[in-house]
Enzyme design. Structure first.
Site, PDB file in Angstrom:
ATOM      1  N   LEU A  19       0.840  -1.194   0.000  1.00  0.00           N
ATOM      2  CA  LEU A  19       0.000   0.000   0.000  1.00  0.00           C
ATOM      3  C   LEU A  19       0.879   1.250   0.000  1.00  0.00           C
ATOM      4  CD1 LEU A  19      -2.371  -1.174   2.875  1.00  0.00           C
ATOM      5  CD2 LEU A  19      -2.913  -1.154   0.420  1.00  0.00           C
ATOM      6  N   GLU A  67       6.470  -3.198  12.676  1.00  0.00           N
ATOM      7  CA  GLU A  67       5.992  -2.479  13.867  1.00  0.00           C
ATOM      8  C   GLU A  67       4.471  -2.444  13.957  1.00  0.00           C
ATOM      9  OE1 GLU A  67       7.095   1.639  15.972  1.00  0.00           O
ATOM     10  OE2 GLU A  67       6.056   1.803  14.078  1.00  0.00           O
ATOM     11  N   ASP A  68       3.805  -2.521  12.812  1.00  0.00           N
ATOM     12  CA  ASP A  68       2.348  -2.384  12.846  1.00  0.00           C
ATOM     13  C   ASP A  68       1.637  -3.603  13.414  1.00  0.00           C
ATOM     14  OD1 ASP A  68       2.286   0.214  11.796  1.00  0.00           O
ATOM     15  OD2 ASP A  68       2.703  -0.585   9.800  1.00  0.00           O
ATOM     16  N   ARG A  87      -3.231  -6.411   5.081  1.00  0.00           N
ATOM     17  CA  ARG A  87      -2.179  -6.664   6.063  1.00  0.00           C
ATOM     18  C   ARG A  87      -2.627  -7.646   7.148  1.00  0.00           C
ATOM     19  NH1 ARG A  87       1.661  -1.925   7.648  1.00  0.00           N
ATOM     20  NH2 ARG A  87       2.729  -3.850   8.229  1.00  0.00           N
ATOM     21  N   HIS A 162       0.054   7.341  10.223  1.00  0.00           N
ATOM     22  CA  HIS A 162       0.002   6.883  11.611  1.00  0.00           C
ATOM     23  C   HIS A 162       0.415   8.012  12.551  1.00  0.00           C
ATOM     24  CE1 HIS A 162       0.860   2.728   9.783  1.00  0.00           C
ATOM     25  NE2 HIS A 162      -0.273   2.567  10.435  1.00  0.00           N
ATOM     26  N   CYS A 249       8.761   2.171  11.752  1.00  0.00           N
ATOM     27  CA  CYS A 249       7.964   0.985  11.396  1.00  0.00           C
ATOM     28  C   CYS A 249       8.804  -0.169  10.865  1.00  0.00           C
ATOM     29  CB  CYS A 249       6.859   1.335  10.415  1.00  0.00           C
ATOM     30  SG  CYS A 249       7.371   2.294   9.030  1.00  0.00           S
TER      31      CYS A 249
HETATM   32  C1  CIR Z   1       1.131   0.541   4.810  1.00  0.00           C
HETATM   33  O1  CIR Z   1       0.476   1.385   4.171  1.00  0.00           O
HETATM   34  O2  CIR Z   1       0.606  -0.171   5.662  1.00  0.00           O
HETATM   35  C2  CIR Z   1       2.602   0.380   4.493  1.00  0.00           C
HETATM   36  N1  CIR Z   1       2.833   0.583   3.106  1.00  0.00           N
HETATM   37  C3  CIR Z   1       3.424   1.355   5.288  1.00  0.00           C
HETATM   38  C4  CIR Z   1       3.315   1.135   6.768  1.00  0.00           C
HETATM   39  C5  CIR Z   1       4.182   2.053   7.523  1.00  0.00           C
HETATM   40  N2  CIR Z   1       4.078   1.777   8.904  1.00  0.00           N
HETATM   41  C6  CIR Z   1       4.274   2.684   9.855  1.00  0.00           C
HETATM   42  O3  CIR Z   1       4.492   3.847   9.582  1.00  0.00           O
HETATM   43  N3  CIR Z   1       4.143   2.271  11.105  1.00  0.00           N
END
Ligand code: CIR
Length: 254
Positions: A19, A67-68, A87, A162, A249
């Site tokens: 994404l 990290e997410d 995700r 975020h 992240c």
């Molecule tokens: C997303 O949109 O989920 C990933 N492309 C990027 C996630 C980045 N995560 C974060 O800043 N904690």
């Protein structure tokens, strides 16, 4: 918060299919990304952390952003339910790793939480309400934190993906914030360093023990952070940025 471990994940060849809101930019270059990932690991190791490197997940291009998928506190690891449908499922591979180090708990549907929305400062957690983290998820997380003796507060994330795209703790009772969060009432117990609007990506700076990992190429923010007197390591995150990611992240620290 002193960290001993970091979990990271190898980027997969599918990375560019994740994404992103940066659709107008060139896709990330895989070889460059691998180099940046290697430097990130070396930086964490140079600070003294043991780095646990997981394999990429072929079905989840965004799994690189580990990290997410969890929030790890001193006595509990909360496995999240990521807010983006593509995700969901990433968290299972993290759960089994963290179970070796912490008691685990879970965010359950309809609650969603992305770890990128959760900022710990001492015994307090700020939980961003964003496109990824909903009220139900934040409430579940808050109740878990309370049971473990932490306090928490929600913060509306108007701008950015975020909370930690815009607000990060950089030590010395100080938050590094974008202009959008500069006068946020919820953050007023802390000193703030405000990132200039044209450098707002640099708000995604990561405190690891007595070091700050800072994205390369943001000289104004670098000068402001120098005043804190911490050791600074600059890292190139150009390819990660193309997928809306940053230094926070790319790992889970605990
Ligand atoms: C997303 O949109 O989920 C990933 N492309 C990027 C996630 C980045 N995560 C974060 O800043 N904690």
């Amino acid at each position: 918060m002193m960290f001993t471990y970091a979990v990271v994940r190898k980027p997969g060849p599918n990375f560019a299919r994740g994404l992103t809101t940066a659709a107008a930019t060139d896709p990330p270059d895989f070889e460059t990304l691998v180099g940046q990932h290697t430097e990130y690991i070396s930086a964490l190791q140079s600070i003294g952390l043991e780095v646990i490197v997981l394999d990429c997940l072929p079905d989840h291009p965004d799994a690189y952003f580990v990290e997410d998928t969890a929030v790890v506190a001193a006595d509990v690891a909360v496995i999240t339910n990521p807010g983006a449908e593509s995700r969901q499922g990433e968290e299972e591979t993290i759960a089994s790793v963290l179970a070796e180090y912490r008691r685990t708990d879970r965010i359950r549907p309809p609650g969603t939480v992305d770890g990128g929305d959760v900022l710990q400062v001492g015994n307090h957690f700020f939980v961003g309400l964003s496109e990824r983290t909903n009220h139900e998820g934040a409430g579940q997380l808050g109740r878990i934190f309370k049971r473990h003796g932490y306090t928490y507060a929600t913060v509306a994330v108007g701008e950015g993906l975020h909370l930690k795209s815009s607000v990060n703790y950089v030590g010395r009772n100080t938050l590094l914030v974008t202009e959008d969060f500069a006068s946020n009432e919820q953050l007023k117990a802390y000193d703030t360093i405000i990132v200039d609007r044209h450098e707002s990506y640099a708000a995604n700076t990561l405190l690891v023990n007595d070091h700050l990992l800072v994205p390369r190429g943001y000289p104004g923010t670098r000068r402001k952070l120098d005043a804190l007197g911490l050791k600074i390591i600059e890292l190139d995150t150009s390819e990660v940025r193309k997928m809306d990611g940053g230094l926070t992240c790319m790992s889970l620290r605990f």
